[in-house]
Design a protein around this motif. Structure first.
Motif, PDB file in Angstrom:
ATOM      1  N   GLY A 322       0.811  -1.215   0.000  1.00  9.17           N
ATOM      2  CA  GLY A 322       0.000   0.000   0.000  1.00  9.17           C
ATOM      3  C   GLY A 322       0.840   1.258   0.000  1.00  9.17           C
ATOM      4  N   PHE A 323       1.970   1.241   0.748  1.00  6.95           N
ATOM      5  CA  PHE A 323       2.854   2.412   0.744  1.00  6.95           C
ATOM      6  C   PHE A 323       3.329   2.737  -0.672  1.00  6.95           C
ATOM      7  N   GLU A 324       3.686   1.688  -1.420  1.00 11.04           N
ATOM      8  CA  GLU A 324       4.217   1.907  -2.767  1.00 11.04           C
ATOM      9  C   GLU A 324       3.146   2.460  -3.702  1.00 11.04           C
ATOM     10  N   VAL A 325       1.903   2.017  -3.526  1.00 11.87           N
ATOM     11  CA  VAL A 325       0.812   2.566  -4.348  1.00 11.87           C
ATOM     12  C   VAL A 325       0.708   4.072  -4.123  1.00 11.87           C
ATOM     13  N   VAL A 326       0.720   4.478  -2.865  1.00  7.87           N
ATOM     14  CA  VAL A 326       0.565   5.896  -2.532  1.00  7.87           C
ATOM     15  C   VAL A 326       1.816   6.681  -2.889  1.00  7.87           C
ATOM     16  N   LEU A 327       2.978   6.152  -2.550  1.00  8.66           N
ATOM     17  CA  LEU A 327       4.236   6.873  -2.756  1.00  8.66           C
ATOM     18  C   LEU A 327       4.515   7.106  -4.238  1.00  8.66           C
ATOM     19  N   PHE A 328       4.621   6.034  -5.014  1.00 12.56           N
ATOM     20  CA  PHE A 328       4.996   6.200  -6.416  1.00 12.56           C
ATOM     21  C   PHE A 328       3.811   6.646  -7.272  1.00 12.56           C
ATOM     22  N   GLY A 329       2.600   6.340  -6.814  1.00  9.88           N
ATOM     23  CA  GLY A 329       1.457   6.910  -7.498  1.00  9.88           C
ATOM     24  C   GLY A 329       1.440   8.416  -7.370  1.00  9.88           C
ATOM     25  N   GLY A 330       1.708   8.905  -6.136  1.00 13.04           N
ATOM     26  CA  GLY A 330       1.749  10.347  -5.920  1.00 13.04           C
ATOM     27  C   GLY A 330       2.920  11.011  -6.616  1.00 13.04           C
ATOM     28  N   LEU A 331       4.116  10.401  -6.518  1.00  7.33           N
ATOM     29  CA  LEU A 331       5.294  10.975  -7.168  1.00  7.33           C
ATOM     30  C   LEU A 331       5.152  11.008  -8.682  1.00  7.33           C
ATOM     31  N   GLY A 332       4.594   9.931  -9.215  1.00  4.91           N
ATOM     32  CA  GLY A 332       4.486   9.852 -10.664  1.00  4.91           C
ATOM     33  C   GLY A 332       3.405  10.746 -11.240  1.00  4.91           C
ATOM     34  N   ILE A 333       2.347  11.006 -10.462  1.00  2.00           N
ATOM     35  CA  ILE A 333       1.198  11.723 -11.020  1.00  2.00           C
ATOM     36  C   ILE A 333       1.174  13.198 -10.641  1.00  2.00           C
ATOM     37  N   LEU A 334       1.928  13.624  -9.650  1.00  3.91           N
ATOM     38  CA  LEU A 334       1.845  15.016  -9.211  1.00  3.91           C
ATOM     39  C   LEU A 334       2.100  16.028 -10.335  1.00  3.91           C
ATOM     40  N   PRO A 335       3.164  15.890 -11.134  1.00  2.00           N
ATOM     41  CA  PRO A 335       3.332  16.866 -12.228  1.00  2.00           C
ATOM     42  C   PRO A 335       2.174  16.838 -13.227  1.00  2.00           C
ATOM     43  N   THR A 336       1.732  15.636 -13.589  1.00  3.69           N
ATOM     44  CA  THR A 336       0.594  15.528 -14.510  1.00  3.69           C
ATOM     45  C   THR A 336      -0.679  16.050 -13.867  1.00  3.69           C
ATOM     46  N   TYR A 337      -0.848  15.775 -12.583  1.00  2.00           N
ATOM     47  CA  TYR A 337      -1.993  16.275 -11.811  1.00  2.00           C
ATOM     48  C   TYR A 337      -2.035  17.799 -11.865  1.00  2.00           C
ATOM     49  N   ALA A 338      -0.861  18.436 -11.669  1.00  2.00           N
ATOM     50  CA  ALA A 338      -0.812  19.903 -11.682  1.00  2.00           C
ATOM     51  C   ALA A 338      -1.059  20.460 -13.079  1.00  2.00           C
ATOM     52  N   THR A 339      -0.694  19.703 -14.112  1.00  6.26           N
ATOM     53  CA  THR A 339      -0.862  20.179 -15.491  1.00  6.26           C
ATOM     54  C   THR A 339      -2.299  20.017 -15.989  1.00  6.26           C
ATOM     55  N   LEU A 340      -2.897  18.847 -15.715  1.00  2.84           N
ATOM     56  CA  LEU A 340      -4.210  18.540 -16.286  1.00  2.84           C
ATOM     57  C   LEU A 340      -5.378  19.013 -15.430  1.00  2.84           C
ATOM     58  N   SER A 341      -5.206  19.075 -14.130  1.00  3.87           N
ATOM     59  CA  SER A 341      -6.345  19.307 -13.241  1.00  3.87           C
ATOM     60  C   SER A 341      -6.416  20.726 -12.705  1.00  3.87           C
ATOM     61  N   THR A 342      -5.466  21.577 -13.026  1.00  3.70           N
ATOM     62  CA  THR A 342      -5.445  22.917 -12.455  1.00  3.70           C
ATOM     63  C   THR A 342      -5.055  23.937 -13.536  1.00  3.70           C
ATOM     64  N   ASP A 343      -5.137  25.190 -13.163  1.00  2.00           N
ATOM     65  CA  ASP A 343      -4.676  26.283 -14.027  1.00  2.00           C
ATOM     66  C   ASP A 343      -3.380  26.877 -13.513  1.00  2.00           C
ATOM     67  N   PHE A 344      -2.617  26.074 -12.781  1.00  2.00           N
ATOM     68  CA  PHE A 344      -1.365  26.552 -12.198  1.00  2.00           C
ATOM     69  C   PHE A 344      -0.316  26.723 -13.294  1.00  2.00           C
ATOM     70  N   PRO A 345       0.775  27.471 -13.023  1.00  2.00           N
ATOM     71  CA  PRO A 345       1.827  27.697 -14.024  1.00  2.00           C
ATOM     72  C   PRO A 345       2.429  26.377 -14.521  1.00  2.00           C
ATOM     73  N   PRO A 346       2.971  26.367 -15.733  1.00  2.00           N
ATOM     74  CA  PRO A 346       3.499  25.118 -16.307  1.00  2.00           C
ATOM     75  C   PRO A 346       4.649  24.496 -15.526  1.00  2.00           C
ATOM     76  N   ASP A 347       5.435  25.323 -14.827  1.00  2.00           N
ATOM     77  CA  ASP A 347       6.589  24.803 -14.080  1.00  2.00           C
ATOM     78  C   ASP A 347       6.213  24.254 -12.703  1.00  2.00           C
ATOM     79  N   THR A 348       4.921  24.242 -12.387  1.00  2.00           N
ATOM     80  CA  THR A 348       4.499  23.795 -11.042  1.00  2.00           C
ATOM     81  C   THR A 348       4.944  22.372 -10.756  1.00  2.00           C
TER      82      THR A 348
END
Length: 504
Positions: A322-348
């Motif tokens: 379960g730790f690995e699901v949360v850890l690498f899921g979060g690490l791997g998706i955070l940049p994409t999450y910030a790009t696709l789900s928000t209007d934050f700057p591209p370098d976020t």
């Protein structure tokens, strides 16, 4: 006075009329006295000579006896020394590697430094792979879905962790030297080849397969060798070694952010390759095992699933999954999450990963220090609860609407997950002997790595299909189940007792 005892008295008492007789007697006595004296002297000399001879023989016999006694004593001493030396040799051979650990010293800390240097490019690149994933999705692989692009880091992370089931026993058998060297050379080849990749399958084979196989050699060996030198301070020492991965996760995204627009994709990866080469050279020079491979370790099977018969280990493995699901899921998706789900700057995305990994350095050291004081399982339990609370209060309600809240969550998430990565190896070491650490670590992550194979594609699909909040809720639910399983693992470690104030 007895007159018969003294001749002079006898002469004085004789009558004067008998002068002739007296004169004759005196003359005879005069002649007899020297002869008697000589005879007495001879007797005395003879007696003294006999006494001296007897004394000399007695002294000689005593000296012979003393010499024999000393010789026998020396022989006995030699036998005793030989027996003692044999006992010492037997004791040296039968010394248990678990009986004493250096717990510090120059040699031990140089080994921690070598682990830091090897984890900087290997684990550091692994935890910052989300930045490249986002870049691929926007450039070379823009015609692929986020889910499809996510398979590249998924295979990479999966093999880096899952192949530990073979690398760990090989480490126990042969030590770290050749495994680390082969892993370092292969990893450098992967980085320089990845700079030339342009298609999806080239990236899967290069980064996913080659990077994953060589990364497993580096990560497993680096953490296992530190366990040879520390026991009481194992959580702190392995936490310091794991800071290398955090520093890599901090520095690599910042380097890519600077070099990608200025020098392009190929030279950005080549620059990383040169930095990695310097780390690998120093790390391979300093790495050294303390416990020599035993004959028993060489006879054991490479893959041994029987260790999962230990309830403590089995429940802990479920938690780490379960730790690995949360850890690498979060690490791997955070940049994409910030790009696709928000209007934050591209370098976020770059800054989120850099902040997460930067604060993760503290998460590896501070909880590791307290874990050696109050217990590794206890500290990890607290950090799971704290991380889950921040996910529920910051990421779930505010992650896609407030940039400050997302940065704050990234920092707290980095601290919490950093402690997981440092404390899990320390907890594994508490369930096994140091000369079996590689086998236990590799077997656990063979199961846990299955989570990394699917978590990044699944999280990418969730972001696109159902939105960011359901994806975060999914991660919270997985971590909640892991918390439950870990609580039961701690219960098994305490002899199946529910005790709160117990160091474990």
């Amino acid at each position: 006075m007895d007159v018969t005892a003294n001749p002079v008295v006898q002469l004085q008492d004789m009558p004067s009329g008998s002068g002739a007789n007296a004169h004759a007697h005196a003359h005879a006595h005069a002649h007899a006295e020297p002869e008697e004296l000589w005879t007495g002297i001879k007797r005395t000399i003879s007696r003294k000579t006999k006494d001296s001879y007897k004394s000399d023989r007695s002294a000689s016999r005593h000296e012979d006896d003393l010499e024999s006694h000393n010789r026998a004593r020396a022989d006995s001493q030699r036998v005793n020394n030989k027996n003692n030396n044999e006992d010492e040799e037997e004791g040296a051979i039968s010394i248990d590697a678990e009986s004493s650990f250096p717990e510090g010293g120059l040699r031990a800390w140089l080994v921690v430094t070598s682990a830091w240097l090897l984890l900087f490019p290997s684990f550091g690149f692994m935890v910052s792979i989300g930045t490249l994933q986002d870049y691929w999705a926007q450039n070379q692989l823009s015609n692929y879905s986020v889910r499809d692009v996510g398979w590249i880091p998924s295979v990479f992370v999966y093999l880096s962790l899952g192949l530990g089931i073979w690398i760990g026993p090989l480490f126990d058998r042969y030590g770290p030297r050749w495994i680390a060297l082969i892993g370092s050379v292969g990893y450098l080849i992967m980085v320089f080849l990845l700079a030339e990749c342009k298609t999806f399958w080239q990236m899967v084979l290069c980064c996913g397969v080659l990077g994953g196989a060589t990364g497993a050699m580096l990560t497993t060996t680096s953490l296992a060798v530190v366990a040879h030198w520390f026991k009481a301070r194992r959580a702190l020492s392995q936490g310091i070694a794991m800071v290398g991965s955090s520093c890599g996760g901090l520095v690599i995204p910042l380097i890519l952010k600077t070099t990608l627009p200025r020098y392009g994709y190929a030279w950005s990866l080549r620059i990383l390759g040169f930095i990695f080469a310097a780390c690998f050279i120093a790390g391979n020079i300093l790495i050294r095992a303390r416990i020599p491979p035993t004959a028993a370790a060489k006879k054991k099977a490479i893959v041994s699933l029987s260790i999962f018969g230990d309830l403590r280990f089995s429940l802990f493995t479920i938690s780490v999954f379960g730790f690995e699901v949360v850890l690498f899921g979060g690490l791997g998706i955070l940049p994409t999450y910030a790009t696709l789900s928000t209007d934050f700057p591209p370098d976020t995305g770059f800054y989120l990963i850099a902040m997460l990994n930067g604060v993760s350095c503290l998460g590896r050291i501070i909880p590791g220090y307290f874990a050696d004081k109050i217990g590794r399982f206890n500290t990890l339990l607290v950090m799971i609860v704290v991380t889950l609370l921040f996910m529920l209060t910051l990421w779930l309600p505010l992650g896609n609407t407030s940039l400050p809240a997302l940065y704050a969550f990234s920092a707290f998430f980095g601290f919490g997950t950093g402690s997981w990565m440092a404390l899990v190896p320390a907890c594994i070491g508490q369930l096994c002997r140091a000369d079996e650490f590689g086998r236990y670590y590799g077997s656990m992550y063979f199961i846990a790595s299955l989570a990394t194979l699917v978590c990044i594609p699944i999280s990418g699909q969730l972001v696109q299909s159902v939105g960011p909040r359901p994806m975060v809720a999914f991660f919270c639910a997985v971590l909640g189940l892991s918390l439950l399983s870990f609580t039961w693992s701690r219960w098994a470690c305490l002899g199946r007792r529910w005790v709160i104030r117990e160091k474990v």
